[in-house]
Design an enzyme around this catalytic site. Structure first.
Site, PDB file in Angstrom:
ATOM      1  N   GLU A  55       0.838  -1.210   0.000  1.00  0.00           N
ATOM      2  CA  GLU A  55       0.000   0.000   0.000  1.00  0.00           C
ATOM      3  C   GLU A  55       0.871   1.257   0.000  1.00  0.00           C
ATOM      4  OE1 GLU A  55      -0.013  -2.619   1.959  1.00  0.00           O
ATOM      5  OE2 GLU A  55      -1.920  -2.924   2.991  1.00  0.00           O
ATOM      6  N   THR A 202      20.871 -38.549  -2.096  1.00  0.00           N
ATOM      7  CA  THR A 202      20.627 -37.752  -3.314  1.00  0.00           C
ATOM      8  C   THR A 202      21.870 -36.945  -3.670  1.00  0.00           C
ATOM      9  OG1 THR A 202      18.294 -37.638  -2.791  1.00  0.00           O
ATOM     10  CG2 THR A 202      19.107 -35.979  -4.315  1.00  0.00           C
ATOM     11  N   LEU A 210      20.380 -27.939  -6.749  1.00  0.00           N
ATOM     12  CA  LEU A 210      19.288 -27.445  -5.896  1.00  0.00           C
ATOM     13  C   LEU A 210      19.023 -25.952  -6.055  1.00  0.00           C
ATOM     14  CD1 LEU A 210      20.076 -29.467  -2.642  1.00  0.00           C
ATOM     15  CD2 LEU A 210      18.633 -30.123  -4.559  1.00  0.00           C
ATOM     16  N   ARG A 213      16.497 -22.627 -11.459  1.00  0.00           N
ATOM     17  CA  ARG A 213      16.963 -22.090 -12.741  1.00  0.00           C
ATOM     18  C   ARG A 213      15.746 -21.693 -13.561  1.00  0.00           C
ATOM     19  NH1 ARG A 213      19.599 -26.170 -10.974  1.00  0.00           N
ATOM     20  NH2 ARG A 213      18.572 -27.745 -12.264  1.00  0.00           N
ATOM     21  N   GLY A 309      15.277 -38.342  -2.527  1.00  0.00           N
ATOM     22  CA  GLY A 309      15.591 -39.325  -1.525  1.00  0.00           C
ATOM     23  C   GLY A 309      14.356 -40.101  -1.120  1.00  0.00           C
TER      24      GLY A 309
HETATM   25  C1  AOF Z   1       0.203  -5.142   4.477  1.00  0.00           C
HETATM   26  N1  AOF Z   1       0.843  -4.958   3.305  1.00  0.00           N
HETATM   27  O1  AOF Z   1       2.452  -5.438   1.848  1.00  0.00           O
HETATM   28  C2  AOF Z   1       2.310  -6.744   3.800  1.00  0.00           C
HETATM   29  C3  AOF Z   1       1.584  -6.964   5.009  1.00  0.00           C
HETATM   30  O2  AOF Z   1       7.079  -6.364   9.997  1.00  0.00           O
HETATM   31  P1  AOF Z   1       6.216  -5.677   9.003  1.00  0.00           P
HETATM   32  O3  AOF Z   1       5.957  -4.252   9.350  1.00  0.00           O
HETATM   33  O4  AOF Z   1       6.717  -5.860   7.574  1.00  0.00           O
HETATM   34  O5  AOF Z   1       4.778  -6.368   9.085  1.00  0.00           O
HETATM   35  C4  AOF Z   1       4.637  -7.696   8.720  1.00  0.00           C
HETATM   36  C5  AOF Z   1       3.199  -8.092   8.832  1.00  0.00           C
HETATM   37  O6  AOF Z   1       2.387  -7.261   8.006  1.00  0.00           O
HETATM   38  C6  AOF Z   1       2.990  -9.513   8.321  1.00  0.00           C
HETATM   39  O7  AOF Z   1       3.079 -10.445   9.369  1.00  0.00           O
HETATM   40  C7  AOF Z   1       1.597  -9.442   7.735  1.00  0.00           C
HETATM   41  O8  AOF Z   1       0.621  -9.620   8.738  1.00  0.00           O
HETATM   42  C8  AOF Z   1       1.519  -8.015   7.220  1.00  0.00           C
HETATM   43  N2  AOF Z   1       1.953  -7.962   5.843  1.00  0.00           N
HETATM   44  N3  AOF Z   1       0.541  -6.165   5.283  1.00  0.00           N
HETATM   45  O9  AOF Z   1      -0.695  -4.364   4.825  1.00  0.00           O
HETATM   46  C9  AOF Z   1       1.878  -5.696   2.923  1.00  0.00           C
HETATM   47  N4  AOF Z   1       3.398  -7.487   3.480  1.00  0.00           N
HETATM   48 ZN    ZN Z   2       1.091  -2.981   5.945  1.00  0.00          ZN
END
Ligand code: AOF
Ligand code: ZN
Length: 368
Positions: A55, A202, A210, A213, A309
């Site tokens: 956002e 393996t 691993l 690619r 494996g």
């Molecule tokens: C959102 N928009 O793009 C994402 C969200 O440690 P922070 O501040 O990056 O927060 C991580 C938490 O925010 C994550 O556990 C999840 O609940 C939320 N992720 N939320 O509004 C985003 N990546």
């Molecule tokens: Zn957020």
């Protein structure tokens, strides 16, 4: 706005979210966009934990305040607490956005519906995506959803089998079970999971790299080898790719006290700069696989893609640590005398399975 227009915009948020494929751990992939008078004027996605959320990326990329009546579409509920970054709900309110369309609720217990509630109470019109989209927007973050709700790493098992349940045409030799499309698909999962794991057998028989690619480049997840005796460090097996390639710093070996008493092997691992991790041994002097979640948690790894494996696959399933299965089925039949049988998978119940046709092969995947 018409439902058909909303659908296009929601779909776009998921496309944006996918730009973070494999690079957002432990965070989810999220995409967001801003619409003014029916036109998309800004887009953003979450690239990496610690970096701005989708956002905020969208608002920043607009470079000015959104116009009156602007709407935001976001694939995941905006967050409402300060983590590594400030709460998105506040950024949305500060930007004066009055309409927020949300792809799925955030299963993170500290958010889960809270962001939506705050927006509503602040006079913002919020609307959830249609059910079908909500399930897609939720599913894409299956690794994050599992980790954040269960607080345990998601252990996934990949198996490719012939039509008669064999995982190798000739035991001990690498064999081509699936074809190109399925292989590319596996590469994408290697790119998504933060870590990949194979057994010493393996490493010895296939000398795998691993890496993922992909047309866009080669990427290497953290590579874990389960090697109770450190047999992959024998002199005869000196040039294992994962210990000597450009990504060797990403390889770690889980072993037992038996392996750590193998002075030769320990010295070689040290020379190669490979980290050794001691796991508990079971009654057969093998690594106790039920401990894998704990070891992963200590390494801050949220999910593991286990490949390769037959023994490892059997043991992981027997120990009940596998929570997600990727089952590739080829129409080929391996009926030679030295074909290697895989674990029996037909009795496993895969919840909400996704079935994909990949050329001549079929992939079924989902939670166990
Ligand atoms: C959102 N928009 O793009 C994402 C969200 O440690 P922070 O501040 O990056 O927060 C991580 C938490 O925010 C994550 O556990 C999840 O609940 C939320 N992720 N939320 O509004 C985003 N990546
Ligand atoms: Zn957020």
């Amino acid at each position: 706005m018409k439902d058909s227009e909303k659908k296009v915009l929601f779909d776009r948020t998921l496309e944006l979210a996918r730009k973070g494929w494999g690079s957002t751990h432990p965070n989810p992939m999220v995409g967001a966009l801003i619409v003014e008078n029916g036109m998309v004027v800004a887009e953003g996605c979450h690239h990496q934990a610690g970096f701005p959320h989708a956002e905020v990326e969208a608002i920043r990329s607009l470079g000015r305040l959104p116009k009156e009546g602007a709407a935001m579409f976001v694939s995941l509920e905006p967050c409402s607490t300060s983590g590594r970054t400030p709460p998105c709900v506040q950024s949305i309110l500060n930007a004066g956005i009055k309409h927020v369309y949300i792809g799925a609720t955030d299963p993170n217990p500290s958010h889960a519906g809270r962001g939506i509630e705050i927006l509503r109470q602040s006079g913002v019109h919020t609307e959830m995506a249609p059910e079908e989209f909500q399930s897609r927007a939720t599913r894409i973050n299956f690794i994050f959803n599992h980790y954040i709700t269960v607080q345990k790493p998601l252990i996934a098992l990949k198996l490719a089998e012939s039509s008669n349940g064999m995982i190798a045409e000739h035991s001990g030799k690498p064999s081509r079970v699936t074809e190109e499309k399925a292989r590319l698909n596996m590469m994408q999962w290697r790119r998504l999971f933060p870590a990949i794991c194979v057994g010493s057998g393996t490493v010895l028989s296939d000398n795998p790299s691993l890496t993922a690619r992909l047309p866009e480049g080669t990427f290497c997840p953290i590579r874990l080898v389960l090697d109770s005796r450190l047999s992959t460090f024998d002199y005869a097996n000196s040039n294992r790719a994962i210990y000597s390639d450009e990504f060797s710093s990403k390889t770690k070996v889980i072993t037992t006290s038996v392996g750590l008493n193998n002075k030769h092997a320990v010295d070689r691992a040290k020379k190669l700069g490979i980290t050794l991790i001691e796991g508990t041994k079971d009654e057969n002097e093998k690594i106790k696989l039920s401990e894998l979640p704990r070891i992963l948690k200590e390494l801050r790894i949220t999910a593991l893609y286990c490949e390769g494996g037959a023994k490892i696959a059997h043991s992981l399933l027997a120990d009940g640590v596998v929570r997600y299965l990727f089952r590739y089925q080829s129409p080929k039949k391996f009926d030679g005398p030295d074909a290697l049988a895989g674990p029996k998978l037909n009795n496993l119940k895969i919840k909400d399975s996704i079935i994909q046709k990949l050329g001549e092969d079929i992939l079924t995947h989902g939670f166990l």
